[in-house]
Design an enzyme around this catalytic site. Structure first.
Site, PDB file in Angstrom:
ATOM      1  N   CYS A   1       0.840  -1.199   0.000  1.00 10.56           N
ATOM      2  CA  CYS A   1       0.000   0.000   0.000  1.00 10.56           C
ATOM      3  C   CYS A   1       0.878   1.254   0.000  1.00 10.56           C
ATOM      4  O   CYS A   1       1.565   1.507  -0.965  1.00 10.56           O
ATOM      5  CB  CYS A   1      -0.964  -0.051   1.186  1.00 10.56           C
TER       6      CYS A   1
ATOM      7  N   HIS B   1      -3.781  -5.662   1.127  1.00  8.83           N
ATOM      8  CA  HIS B   1      -3.219  -5.874   2.468  1.00  8.83           C
ATOM      9  C   HIS B   1      -3.258  -7.339   2.874  1.00  8.83           C
ATOM     10  O   HIS B   1      -4.145  -7.753   3.630  1.00  8.83           O
ATOM     11  CB  HIS B   1      -4.003  -5.052   3.496  1.00  8.83           C
TER      12      HIS B   1
ATOM     13  N   GLU C   1      -1.564  -8.702   5.045  1.00  8.37           N
ATOM     14  CA  GLU C   1      -1.378  -8.803   6.503  1.00  8.37           C
ATOM     15  C   GLU C   1      -2.707  -8.743   7.251  1.00  8.37           C
ATOM     16  O   GLU C   1      -2.770  -9.073   8.429  1.00  8.37           O
ATOM     17  CB  GLU C   1      -0.428  -7.702   7.003  1.00  8.37           C
TER      18      GLU C   1
END
Ligand SMILES: Nc1ncnc2c1ncn2[C@@H]1O[C@H](COP(=O)(O)OP(=O)(O)O)[C@@H](O)[C@H]1O
Ligand SMILES: [Mg+2]
Lengths: 736, 222, 79, 79
Positions: B86, B196, B198
């Site tokens: 990002c 994302h 994560e």
């Protein structure tokens, strides 16, 4: 530049929003004519926004204590114990007037302000909500306000880095001239590391932290306490601009500072910045404060004392520092690129003294500035009780069409267009994002605990009956938390009303607070923080009474948490808490309003004992792990609740309606204290038996499965069509 | 796997990234502040998401010019794996470690939702835990993820298999050219991606499709 | 000394904001708008009086920070 | 016809972007930069040849869309 030697004329006093008798009171306190700067300080401290002069008397009636309450109203935010040495810190605050004038910045700084309230207390923000009310969709300003406010809420919260997990959006002509932006934030802290604003110790440095001071919002708190008129444009230069980047740095710097042991007391600069924060810190600690304005970091030339004292520049804090920690504290702020300046000291003389360019421009008794603020028991007219709908007044309509129309209506349509502009998962702890009954965020560092958040009020109910409406707002919030399996812990309230100088408005206000108080007491759901926004009125027309309730609940084990989506096909759907024969109450319902254009009748009454009994039973089922999906029933009744569960899962349902009942009230009635719940079929009878034993009416109403929502003989609509209707309104409206 | 997370003011998904690296690799990453000029000896350096310096001027522009980024560039040259997610991706572009630019989303709005990603090249240091062309779920949350590159650059990226991830099944959330969600440098040791991973690594996230990226790096490091 | 730096997108670089504004102007009823491209200006105050040096400095600032020369052009003017 | 609309923040309105750029220029070693304020430009192509009408149109576009007149000023120039 504004001088300090303006003659204090009656016109000047009036233009500061001070009434003649209030000015008399000032003269009594000062014993002389106030200086221009002092007049500004009084006007800031004594306006409605800071002094709560019309509302205080009523706020005192709210229940604010509870076993878990560590800090109730009176600090930047409320604090509630969640066990294991952790606590949740939360509050809600309005930014209505600024958002109407400049929607992006108004909403952004509203979010910034509430986040600061939470981290000033030592908590790291973990969740935000925003409760928004706009004028009717066709009003020429509405689209612009929606676009700007939503972008502003997201622009600030996303960059700061807090997940937005809930909120509300409503449209009504009564908000045409005054939109409402109520921002909620919650954070996590350790119970033994809460920071308060009470100054302690004489001769200690008072430190200015964060961003520089400009002329932003000079007079802003005064603006928030004034009605709008057609000259609103003249009020524009006071707009504040938010800087989420600086706020994020301020958060990290403050948390490091607090961990370093340097902080004796800390207070954010919100409304009437330096004035309110300094007076509050001193007065709470029984200390005087002396400020030297030449040391205040400013970003503009030639700022006067008056401007510095009233500036509402954002992202600033004031603290009392442990002097031996000065160097360490300063290094932290330098690392984060923020200002750190010793601007004054605490004194033992209980005076609030302001020095600028070597001249004392203000010298006032610090306690009296707050304590002697006027307090009014404003005249009020008891609201008239509404006439209930006649029992046989049941207007008919095609049921399938009505469901589709309601799902695609401004107030019931999906809010996806709004919440997809918010970062709903940053932090990696969001277990339920917007779209369900409550947002849920897991407690970092704990293996199983999570917190649930919901924000609720039904303004049309409050308009028809402020007392019942106040009760209902609390009950609905409590119910939404319960529907996830959470135990509701405590709440914050944001009371948005019209002009309190009108007895009808004051009557609404008092009745709503009484309703809120009663519900909070009965449900064991204390109010630990809040905010009042009055004068939401344009050209004499007030908003709908809108007492927003923001609630927090605790889930001990999130693996058993409930969601609104059907979990699987072939499960049994149970309906809990309805009166014998099903729902009946159509007064003030969405069905009546949006299908038949009628706003009459009484709102559904809330039986608090029933609410509690049903809710506690639901929570037990959820925690036992037998509930596979749960949804509370609110606007639009049984039909919309069931449709929402179907849409959330993509799974259809088949419901059987009891023989001989009129399907309209059964499907669209808004009787309170009800839930829909699914279980695996083999559990159903046992659960119904338990419910009966607990004195709760419950019935089996159908089964999940297929891709169509079937409501007996009354309606049959595919889930695809439901979803298309539900998802279409917001994006196509915003496209224009 | 030894890893490090770069910290710059305004980044805000650092905590998410640290949690993910710790959970997947079993070892907490080191953190490196923006002013540091030397990096610890690690297998993987991650620049997480957020709004470094408020994303003022251009996303990632100011961050890309901070001292730590010179050290990151040196490490990349030495072959250390570098991943920017990002805002981290935007910073890598601005720092010249990857080609192209990320423009404002075509909707002009911030977008946070789950999308589908196709693993466009499963034979890279960051993707080998996935099957070729596998389609995974992954969340996005950004305002400026609209990948742009001039036609020559784009042709090279495609021709050299340097498109790692593509938005799939009509879920392109931002208007990116060729549905590009993530790209690699020439040597294949630097990955930038908008989504994302994560935020999708465990049951609490509702899935673990994002783990593969970290597990791939883990295999390379082992 | 006051200078204005103007940064605009290179030809051929996609400009989502310009495109959206074009569309919005159309919706608002403005006819005859061909194309809109959005750029940035920076009003910079500089110490000193040497304009040539200032111009060189500003160009360096553009190269290093203010413009992304992959996709943007810049120009410098003095007030 | 080509016109450039320049939109800048009003005096006194906080400019977080300008502030951040100021800081970054300092970090990059550019001395002597007093202040930076960031604004926008819109390069608009218009059909027609009547400059007076175009100017009036552009001003209307600024009032309605291109500028946020609560916090911004605008100006219109022709190439
Ligand atoms: N409606 C309310 N109910 C309960 N407490 C309230 C209410 N309104 C304000 N308070 C409390 O009064 C105090 C002052 O409120 P406010 O001025 O809004 O806070 P701040 O100074 O942090 O902006 C706070 O502790 C707040 O929680
Ligand atoms: Mg506060």
């Amino acid at each position: 530049m504004i001088r300090n030697d303006f003659p204090i004329t009656p016109e000047l006093v009036a233009s500061h929003g001070l009434k003649p008798d209030e000015y008399e009171r000032i003269l009594r306190i000062t014993g002389r004519e106030p200086s221009f700067t002092e007049l500004g300080i009084f006007s800031a401290m004594w306006n409605e926004h800071c002094s709560y002069k019309s509302s205080k008397r009523w706020l005192r009636t709210l229940p604010t204590k509870g076993e878990r309450v560590i800090q109730g109203p009176g600090e930047n935010a409320g604090v509630v114990d969640i066990g294991d040495g952790d606590c949740v810190v939360f509050k809600m605050e309005s930014h209505n007037h600024p958002s109407y004038i400049e929607p992006y910045q108004g909403a952004a700084t509203g979010v910034g302000g509430i986040l600061r309230d939470v981290f000033t207390m030592g908590a790291r923000p973990i969740a935000a909500m925003n409760s928004l009310r706009f004028g009717e969709p066709d009003h020429p300003k509405t689209r612009h306000l929606v676009a700007g406010v939503v972008a502003g809420v997201g622009g600030y919260g996303n960059a700061f880095g807090v997940p937005t997990v809930g909120g509300e959006v409503n449209f009504d002509a009564r908000y045409n001239g005054n939109c409402l932006v109520n921002a909620f934030a919650a954070g996590l802290a350790k119970t033994d590391a809460i920071f308060l604003s009470e100054a302690k110790g004489v001769g200690l440095p008072v430190v200015y932290l964060g961003a520089k001071t400009g002329r932003d919002g000079v007079g802003g708190a005064t603006m928030a306490s004034a009605e709008f008129d057609d000259k609103i444009d003249e009020k524009r230069p006071t707009v504040q601009v938010g800087d989420p980047f600086t706020e994020k740095c301020l958060l990290e710097a403050c948390l490091e500072l607090m961990a370093s042991g340097a902080v004796i007391a800390i207070q954010d600069m919100g409304a009437a910045g330096l004035t309110c924060s300094a007076v509050e810190m001193g007065a709470k600690g029984n200390l005087g404060i002396e400020l030297d304005l030449d040391r205040v970091p400013v970003r503009e030339d030639a700022m006067s004392a008056y401007e510095m004292m009233l500036s509402e520049s954002q992202e600033r804090m004031l603290m009392v520092l442990r002097p031996e920690k000065e160097e360490e504290a300063q290094a932290i702020f330098r690392k984060w690129g923020l200002d750190f300046a010793i601007v004054g000291k605490t004194t033992d003389d209980l005076r609030f003294r302001i020095i600028h360019q070597g001249v004392e421009v203000a010298n006032l008794p610090i306690k009296e500035l707050g304590d002697e603020a006027p307090e009014y028991d404003r005249p009020r007219i008891e609201p008239k009780k509404p006439v209930p709908l006649a029992a046989d007044d049941v207007p008919q309509a095609d049921i399938a069409e009505s469901i589709l129309k309601l799902l695609a209506s401004p107030d019931q349509a999906s809010r996806r267009w709004v919440y997809e502009q918010y970062d709903t998962m940053i932090g990696g702890n969001s277990l339920q994002r917007p779209g369900g009954d409550a947002g849920v965020v897991r407690v970092e560092g704990h293996p199983t605990k999570a917190l649930a958040f919901s924000s609720d009020v039904t303004p049309r109910y409050c308009e028809a009956d402020p007392f019942e409406g106040g009760k209902q707002a609390v009950a609905e919030c409590w119910r939404n938390l319960t529907a996830t399996g959470a135990e509701p812990l405590a709440a914050t309230d944001n009371l948005n009303f019209g002009n309190p100088e009108r007895p009808e408005i004051m009557g609404q206000f008092a009745a709503a607070i009484q309703g809120i108080g009663e519900a909070c007491r009965e449900l064991g759901f204390p109010i630990v923080s809040g905010n009042v926004s009055l004068y939401n009125e344009t050209n004499g027309r007030g908003i709908l009474p809108t007492p927003t309730i923001g609630g927090v609940g605790l889930i001990p084990d999130w693996s058993k948490m409930a969601r609104i989506a059907f979990a699987a096909e072939g499960q049994t759907i149970l309906h809990f808490g309805a009166p014998e024969g099903g729902a009946k109450h159509l007064g003030q319902s969405i069905y009546l309003r949006d299908i038949h254009g009628r706003a009459d009748g009484a709102p559904p009454p809330v039986d608090l004992a029933h609410e509690k009994r049903v809710g506690d039973f639901m929570r037990t089922l959820i925690r036992e792990g037998v509930a596979t999906a749960v949804h509370d029933i609110s606007d639009g009744g049984f039909a919309l609740a069931l449709a929402e569960m179907a849409m959330a899962s993509g799974i259809g349902a088949k419901a059987t309606l009891p023989d001989g009942v009129d399907p309209i009230p059964y499907l669209f009635g808004e009787d309170q204290g009800r839930y829909l719940l699914t279980v695996v079929s083999t559990d159903a009878d046992r659960i119904l038996g338990e419910a009966k034993a607990a004195g709760i009416l419950a019935e089996k109403i159908g089964e999940t499965g297929g891709d169509v929502l079937v409501l007996g003989e009354s309606a049959s609509v595919s889930v695809k069509d439901l979803t298309a209707a539900h998802e279409s309104w917001f994006p196509s409206y915003m496209k224009g | 796997m030894k890893s490090a997370v770069v910290l710059l003011p305004g980044l805000n998904r650092d905590r998410d990234m640290i949690a993910a690296l710790t959970k997947v690799s079993g070892q907490a990453p080191k953190t490196v502040w923006q002013t540091e000029t030397e990096l610890p000896d690690v297998d993987l350096i991650v620049i997480p998401g957020g709004f470094s310096f408020g994303d003022y001027l251009r996303c990632g522009a100011i961050a890309a010019r901070m001292p730590v980024m010179r050290a990151v560039a040196d490490a990349a040259k030495r072959g250390v794996m570098v991943m920017g997610v990002c805002n981290g991706f935007q910073i890598l572009l601005e720092a010249g470690l990857l080609p192209g630019a990320l423009m404002r989303n075509s909707s002009l709005q911030f977008v946070c939702r789950e999308v589908k990603l196709q693993v466009a090249n499963a034979n890279t240091a960051f993707t080998r835990a996935y099957a070729p062309n596998e389609v995974i779920r992954c969340p996005v949350a950004h305002h400026d993820g609209n990948f742009f590159a001039d036609p020559d650059t784009l042709a090279r990226l495609e021709g050299e298999g340097r498109v790692a991830f593509r938005y799939a099944e009509d879920t392109n959330p931002n208007g990116s050219l060729n549905d590009i969600a993530g790209i690699l440098n020439e040597d294949g040791n630097v990955l930038g991606l908008m989504p994302h991973p994560e935020n999708l690594i465990e049951a609490a996230h509702g899935g673990s499709d994002g783990r593969g990226i970290f597990e791939s790096a883990l295999r390379v490091a082992a | 000394m006051k200078a204005r730096v103007t940064v605009t997108l290179k030809n051929g670089v996609l400009d989502p904001q310009g495109k959206a504004i074009e569309g919005a102007l159309g919706t608002l009823g403005f006819a005859g708008v061909g194309s809109v491209r959005q750029g940035k200006v920076f009003d910079v105050e500089l110490n000193g009086t040497d304009q040539a040096k200032a111009e060189a400095d500003l160009k360096a600032m553009c190269e290093k920070l203010l413009a992304n020369t992959v996709i943007e052009n810049y120009s410098v003017d003095f007030a």
